[in-house]
Design a protein around this motif. Sequence first.
Motif, PDB file in Angstrom:
ATOM      1  N   CYS A  13      -1.130  -0.746  -3.855  1.00 34.58           N
ATOM      2  CA  CYS A  13      -0.908  -0.482  -5.275  1.00 34.58           C
ATOM      3  C   CYS A  13      -1.304   0.958  -5.597  1.00 34.58           C
ATOM      4  O   CYS A  13      -2.403   1.407  -5.245  1.00 34.58           O
ATOM      5  N   CYS A  26      -4.599   0.584  -8.201  1.00 35.96           N
ATOM      6  CA  CYS A  26      -5.909   0.094  -7.770  1.00 35.96           C
ATOM      7  C   CYS A  26      -6.149   0.240  -6.280  1.00 35.96           C
ATOM      8  O   CYS A  26      -7.268   0.078  -5.806  1.00 35.96           O
ATOM      9  N   ARG A  54      -5.241  -1.716  -3.859  1.00 33.81           N
ATOM     10  CA  ARG A  54      -5.284  -2.970  -3.102  1.00 33.81           C
ATOM     11  C   ARG A  54      -3.905  -3.320  -2.544  1.00 33.81           C
ATOM     12  O   ARG A  54      -2.885  -2.847  -3.048  1.00 33.81           O
ATOM     13  N   CYS A  73       1.483  -6.019  -7.471  1.00 27.35           N
ATOM     14  CA  CYS A  73       0.030  -6.149  -7.420  1.00 27.35           C
ATOM     15  C   CYS A  73      -0.372  -7.324  -8.309  1.00 27.35           C
ATOM     16  O   CYS A  73       0.032  -7.399  -9.459  1.00 27.35           O
ATOM     17  N   ARG A  74      -1.175  -8.219  -7.771  1.00 30.35           N
ATOM     18  CA  ARG A  74      -1.588  -9.379  -8.557  1.00 30.35           C
ATOM     19  C   ARG A  74      -3.086  -9.369  -8.833  1.00 30.35           C
ATOM     20  O   ARG A  74      -3.692 -10.407  -9.119  1.00 30.35           O
ATOM     21  N   GLU A  75      -3.686  -8.176  -8.752  1.00 29.34           N
ATOM     22  CA  GLU A  75      -5.109  -8.051  -9.026  1.00 29.34           C
ATOM     23  C   GLU A  75      -5.333  -7.756 -10.511  1.00 29.34           C
ATOM     24  O   GLU A  75      -4.941  -6.699 -10.997  1.00 29.34           O
ATOM     25  N   CYS A 116      -5.017  -5.146 -13.227  1.00 27.00           N
ATOM     26  CA  CYS A 116      -3.949  -4.222 -12.830  1.00 27.00           C
ATOM     27  C   CYS A 116      -2.575  -4.869 -13.020  1.00 27.00           C
ATOM     28  O   CYS A 116      -1.823  -4.542 -13.924  1.00 27.00           O
ATOM     29  N   CYS A 117      -2.255  -5.831 -12.127  1.00 30.28           N
ATOM     30  CA  CYS A 117      -0.974  -6.568 -12.201  1.00 30.28           C
ATOM     31  C   CYS A 117       0.194  -5.618 -12.442  1.00 30.28           C
ATOM     32  O   CYS A 117       1.031  -5.829 -13.315  1.00 30.28           O
ATOM     33  N   GLU A 164      -9.522  -5.418   3.192  1.00 28.28           N
ATOM     34  CA  GLU A 164      -9.627  -6.478   2.187  1.00 28.28           C
ATOM     35  C   GLU A 164      -9.152  -7.814   2.743  1.00 28.28           C
ATOM     36  O   GLU A 164      -9.812  -8.845   2.553  1.00 28.28           O
ATOM     37  N   HIS A 165      -8.032  -7.801   3.452  1.00 24.46           N
ATOM     38  CA  HIS A 165      -7.499  -9.059   3.963  1.00 24.46           C
ATOM     39  C   HIS A 165      -8.278  -9.558   5.176  1.00 24.46           C
ATOM     40  O   HIS A 165      -8.385 -10.782   5.390  1.00 24.46           O
ATOM     41  N   PHE A 209      -3.607 -16.110  -1.788  1.00 19.32           N
ATOM     42  CA  PHE A 209      -3.074 -14.770  -2.061  1.00 19.32           C
ATOM     43  C   PHE A 209      -1.555 -14.811  -2.234  1.00 19.32           C
ATOM     44  O   PHE A 209      -0.993 -14.075  -3.042  1.00 19.32           O
TER      45      PHE A 209
END
Length: 258
Positions: A51, A54, A56, A84-86, A89-90, A157-158, A186
């Motif tokens: 992203c 952010c 991620r 992005c699904r954080e 942010c999205c 992160e993953h 996720f």
Amino acid sequence: MAAAAPGPVELGFAEEAPAWRLRSEQFPSKVGGRPAWLGLAELPGPGALACARCGRPLAFLLQVYAPLPGRDDAFHRSLFLFCCREPPCCAGLRVFRNQLPRNNAFYSYEPPSETEALGTECVCLQLKSGAHLCRVCGCLAPMTCSRCKQAHYCSKEHQTLDWRLGHKQACTQSDKIDHMVPDHNFLFPEFEIVTETEDEILPEVVEMEDYSEVTGSMGGIPEEELDSMAKHESKEDHIFQKFKSKIALEPEQTVFTG
């Protein structure tokens, strides 16, 4: 010069399907799950799938199989959409195109079989090209677990997420690692996108239905307020209302293409 006549409009509906129908060799259109990569080499790497806001990893949202008639180099062609699904942010929507000629190194020249092949029940974490995929998201995975050397990831992160949700225990069981992929919460729920050509409908009928809906819902608004609202309507407002009228004919559609 006369304008070209618009092509048929395709509507996409999300429907449940067996896992084997959503694999790369079936050239699927689908929502959620892991991406069914078309080209099995030169995939977008972690940098392209991060992203911009952010940083991620982006999540795979959907893919559409969209070959181009008359183009030998795009006999097979898929579009992949990531987001992005954080929260909060999205954002960070990103689209990738992948295409191949009919005669290629990965798939048969003939159409795929309509029956399930043996050995298609487990999660695919390595492509025919030899590239490894992330256990969490199914994207290119240049990172490897330093302990077992068999689990691969697209990002720190993953790797951390997978370690916390089961790989810590499975890491020493090398014969079970590929068969012990937990639900990381996720991925989006996975469905096949089934397309249908939109039925013909008279524009006058749509406009009449829309007008009835508007007049019925605004009957109690004072005339002065309506005049003020009308003055602030923009070209984008009219376009959006027209789009809403169009998709209202098939409210369950997932994808709208022309």
